[in-house]
Design a protein around this motif. Structure first.
Motif, PDB file in Angstrom:
ATOM      1  N   ALA A  66      16.092 -18.280  69.899  1.00 17.84           N
ATOM      2  CA  ALA A  66      14.743 -18.788  70.141  1.00 17.84           C
ATOM      3  C   ALA A  66      14.489 -19.938  69.176  1.00 17.84           C
ATOM      4  N   TRP A  67      14.287 -21.121  69.723  1.00 16.57           N
ATOM      5  CA  TRP A  67      14.043 -22.303  68.902  1.00 16.57           C
ATOM      6  C   TRP A  67      12.568 -22.464  68.599  1.00 16.57           C
ATOM      7  N   LYS A  68      11.721 -21.868  69.420  1.00 18.22           N
ATOM      8  CA  LYS A  68      10.275 -21.857  69.185  1.00 18.22           C
ATOM      9  C   LYS A  68       9.738 -20.566  69.770  1.00 18.22           C
ATOM     10  N   GLY A  69       8.832 -19.924  69.068  1.00 19.73           N
ATOM     11  CA  GLY A  69       8.238 -18.693  69.554  1.00 19.73           C
ATOM     12  C   GLY A  69       9.115 -17.490  69.273  1.00 19.73           C
ATOM     13  N   ALA A  70       8.640 -16.339  69.710  1.00 19.80           N
ATOM     14  CA  ALA A  70       9.351 -15.078  69.477  1.00 19.80           C
ATOM     15  C   ALA A  70       9.411 -14.276  70.780  1.00 19.80           C
ATOM     16  N   PRO A  71      10.217 -14.738  71.751  1.00 21.93           N
ATOM     17  CA  PRO A  71      10.313 -14.000  73.016  1.00 21.93           C
ATOM     18  C   PRO A  71      11.133 -12.732  72.850  1.00 21.93           C
ATOM     19  N   ASP A  72      11.061 -11.878  73.873  1.00 22.54           N
ATOM     20  CA  ASP A  72      11.917 -10.697  73.917  1.00 22.54           C
ATOM     21  C   ASP A  72      13.369 -11.138  74.072  1.00 22.54           C
ATOM     22  N   GLY A  73      14.286 -10.180  74.096  1.00 22.48           N
ATOM     23  CA  GLY A  73      15.709 -10.469  74.253  1.00 22.48           C
ATOM     24  C   GLY A  73      16.065 -11.082  75.592  1.00 22.48           C
TER      25      GLY A  73
END
Length: 163
Positions: A66-73
């Motif tokens: 993830a280069w920006k944000g905190a998404p799920d897997g």
């Protein structure tokens, strides 16, 4: 042979539309306007018809970084167009995904669904260290961008990551 206005209208409606045209943003503008930017691999795609008769494709991407944000897997995003049985819908400038391809995607949230920010401008295919947006026949109109920023286009993955 006499042509009626209805026939002329039908012939015009059947003509292919012109390709999409974008005002060229910078990669940094794309990143700033996205909620999440991820690099990952397409796990699968599935098209479906919506209640209003449109066709959309759901794309599942396994997030490697993830280069920006905190998404799920994994992120599940929705793009316009696709094929359901014998019915297909192609949307000019919509990104197209293939099972197994490595991608970098700039995503925005719309309700519960993720969408590719900037349509085809926000999806890069990664091959041999190069990231390339899938613009298809779309045209990019030039415009001035801020000093030090890069235009959307093919570049090394490492360069794209530092946008």
């Amino acid at each position: 042979m006499r042509r009626t206005p209805a026939l002329a209208l039908a012939l015009l409606a059947a003509a292919p539309a012109a390709a999409a045209t974008f005002v060229a943003p910078s990669v940094e503008e794309m990143a700033r306007s996205s909620d999440v930017v991820v690099r990952g691999r397409v796990l699968g795609t599935a098209s479906r018809e919506t209640r209003d008769g449109r066709i959309v494709t759901e794309v599942e991407v396994a997030v490697a970084d993830a280069w920006k944000g905190a998404p799920d897997g994994t992120v599940r995003l929705v793009v316009p167009g696709g094929r359901v049985g014998r019915l297909a819908m192609k949307v000019d400038a919509a990104p197209v995904f293939a099972d197994g391809e490595e991608v970098v995607v700039f995503l925005s949230r719309a309700g519960a669904a993720w969408h590719v920010n900037g349509h085809a401008l926000g999806k890069y295919r990664v091959e041999r260290g190069e990231a390339r947006p899938g613009l298809g026949d779309a045209r990019l109109l030039p415009r001035a961008i801020a000093a030090g920023e890069r235009r959307v286009g093919a570049m090394a993955v490492e360069e794209l990551e530092h946008a």
